[in-house]
Design a protein around this motif. Structure first.
Motif, PDB file in Angstrom:
ATOM      1  N   UNK A 190       0.820  -1.227   0.000  1.00 18.02           N
ATOM      2  CA  UNK A 190       0.000   0.000   0.000  1.00 18.02           C
ATOM      3  C   UNK A 190       0.847   1.268   0.000  1.00 18.02           C
ATOM      4  N   UNK A 191       1.965   1.263   0.735  1.00 18.55           N
ATOM      5  CA  UNK A 191       2.789   2.473   0.799  1.00 18.55           C
ATOM      6  C   UNK A 191       3.360   2.807  -0.581  1.00 18.55           C
ATOM      7  N   UNK A 192       3.855   1.797  -1.302  1.00 23.01           N
ATOM      8  CA  UNK A 192       4.375   2.038  -2.644  1.00 23.01           C
ATOM      9  C   UNK A 192       3.272   2.448  -3.603  1.00 23.01           C
ATOM     10  N   UNK A 193       2.088   1.889  -3.422  1.00 25.94           N
ATOM     11  CA  UNK A 193       0.950   2.243  -4.269  1.00 25.94           C
ATOM     12  C   UNK A 193       0.618   3.721  -4.116  1.00 25.94           C
ATOM     13  N   UNK A 194       0.621   4.224  -2.896  1.00 24.17           N
ATOM     14  CA  UNK A 194       0.311   5.638  -2.658  1.00 24.17           C
ATOM     15  C   UNK A 194       1.396   6.544  -3.239  1.00 24.17           C
TER      16      UNK A 194
END
Length: 198
Positions: A75-79
């Motif tokens: 999720x962090x990389x997606x954001x």
């Protein structure tokens, strides 16, 4: 003066024929040369083996460790990729280039292309193809250019996750990863998929 019968036989020798085929046997054929009835004629008449018979079959390409739409696995990389894709691209490009270009330089060039032309996908799909060649990955689910044109953030996230699954800490960069793994970046041999060797 006409030649005598004995002289005519000497001037025009009679040719013998093979019993089954009726093909005249030359002197070379009777003496074991290269005629159709020569002892080794079978081997001379065989077709030469084709190059395809000796061609090495390339090993099957590996599947990606995560799917194209599995962005929420990280999720962090997606954001980060949705808000500022140049950061993710810079991190991916540094690892694929094996430290020859820095994360900042690649990311800045990506951002410049995006601001000036809006065709940053042309630049990033080149790195996807380079990454697939290094690790022997499939061109899936479709061609690299189509993936980056239609879904650039998902493609960048997938490449980021793939390198992460292969043991790279994407926040460290290439050189720090090599030091952490106890390998010298200068002595690292180029990684090449076996199917692409000649």
């Amino acid at each position: 003066m006409y030649p005598k019968p004995d002289d005519a036989a000497a001037l025009y020798p009679r040719q013998e024929s093979a019993p089954a085929t009726g093909i005249p046997m030359s002197g070379a054929g009777r003496s074991g040369g290269v005629g159709p009835n020569a002892p080794n004629a079978y081997y001379h008449q065989q077709a030469a083996p084709t190059a395809a018979a000796f061609a090495m079959q390339a090993p099957p390409l590996a599947a990606w460790s995560t799917g194209l739409c599995d962005c929420f696995d990280d999720c962090s990389n997606c954001c980060v990729t949705c808000l500022c894709p140049c950061i993710t691209f810079g991190q991916v490009a540094e690892i694929i280039d094996r430290g020859s270009t820095s994360c900042g330089a690649s990311g800045a060039l990506y951002a410049l292309i995006m601001l000036l032309t809006g065709c940053q996908c042309v630049y990033s799909c080149f790195y996807r193809a380079k990454m697939r060649a290094q690790y022997g990955l499939q061109e899936a689910p479709c061609a690299d250019c189509c993936i980056h044109w239609c879904c650039e953030p998902c493609a960048l996230c997938q490449e980021y996750r793939e390198l992460k699954k292969r043991g790279f800490d994407m926040n460290l960069g290439w050189h720090a990863n090599m030091e952490r793994q106890g390998r010298s970046p200068a002595t690292m041999p180029p990684l090449m998929h076996p199917g692409m060797t000649r």
